[in-house]
Design an enzyme around this catalytic site. Sequence first.
Site, PDB file in Angstrom:
ATOM      1  CG  ASP A 305      -2.146   0.924   1.007  1.00 46.77           C
ATOM      2  OD1 ASP A 305      -2.444   1.267  -0.165  1.00 46.77           O
ATOM      3  OD2 ASP A 305      -2.783   1.305   2.000  1.00 46.77           O
ATOM      4  CG  ASP A 323      -1.378   2.037   7.002  1.00 47.97           C
ATOM      5  OD1 ASP A 323      -1.561   0.952   7.573  1.00 47.97           O
ATOM      6  OD2 ASP A 323      -2.296   2.801   6.663  1.00 47.97           O
TER       7      ASP A 323
END
Length: 464
Positions: A305, A323
């Site tokens: 991501d 993240d």
Amino acid sequence: MDISVTSATYIRNLSYSLRRKLSDFLDPQDRWKDVIVSIRKPGGEMRYPQHHVRRFEGLVAQGRSPTLELLNDWGTTNSTVGELVDILKSHKLVAAASVLLPVEEATSAGTQQASPAVDTDSALPTRLLGEREAQPPPVSSAVHTQILLESSEAEHTGFSSFLYNDLMEITGNFDDRPMSDGGSRLGEGGFGTVYKGLLNGKPVAVKKLNPMDDISLDELRVQFNQEIQTLKMLKHENLVNMVGFSCDQQHPCLVYAFMANGSLLDRLACSDDSPPLCWRQRCLIAEGTARGLEYLHCNHHVHRDVKSANILLDEKFVAKISDFGLTRASAKRTSTTMMTERIVGTRAYMAPEALRGEITPKSDVFSFGVVLLEILSGLSPADENREPQFLMEVRYDIDDDDEELTLEEFVDTKMRDWELSQVQSVYSLACSCLHDRKNRRPAIKQVLAELKGVVKNISLDFQP
């Protein structure tokens, strides 16, 4: 899926971005061939005999999309979206069909194995794509807490374990007002909200994971544990630094070192009236991000991501990748490509193979190519009011002599100190990263080497 598209819409009237989405599904494994042999003339004979099929096959060697060319050619007739969707469904290409029109859940469930189901109807840069799973039955807060505690292995992580109530206290009861309005809220993450707090006199960022309609309890647990386990093993100057976590209440929380300059996404957009990043800063941020990705890949991890919202900047604008809830590790000295039935990521950054469920470091390279375009242009990765909608597709206009857009016009007008040859180098690198075929993309080590060269040239000319 575009809400303005109906069964009666002519294929020739489909937007370029929708046709590109279809090519992401049909180009791999030559699924476009299933479509082309099913297209019939009014009399019932094949519209495209074998010699036509071979002509479309030849486009692949030229780096062109046979799906795009087929849609362009077929679109010269009065063919409709309804006809195309019927053909796609007959070959169990349900995910491709759902790009154009809603596909019944029963049909999708029966054909899921043929093509990974992906929610591609939203182009918002922060929208996470994921296979819709059946929701588990409601559980009590006590059961929720027990599951998280059992799976987090808190005593083995090396991070501090905090009480939820303590994190509430340092964030003003998770004050949802923005920082600019006197609250604590820094922004939204993929699986929760991030707040600023003071811990022992030092600022920290607290991410409170929130249950959502399309994210099950198991999924939330996986993201929580994955983040902890990844940052337990991997430590690098260009990865975000975790301080600790809390899992004694319904909302598990992750605590990180505070990043004074927020995300690259916000700084490129000059959010909160922040000054625009200069060319040297942008290139240093790109280099730092590439260093972090190289470290991940060398340690057999794929982020999955990579995006400007997940690149955070400290007080010195040093890039920190964040993240890691979707990160996957592969066994050392084995194939670097894995397969998954669950498609996750952010559509505006996703490589074609990622949409098919492949997990490979080259997908991170593709996503980083989109980030490089953001750095050059200051534009958002996706904009519903822009044509093309996805920033990754703007390169086709720049490289097309028939289009008016030039590279010089593409460069962020808020940035005044760039030099054309350096911009050309970064743009060329971005295009290499964005090649549809993963084997044609450079490894992140090569990307880093080229960015180092650009930064070195800037430093030679830079006057502090």
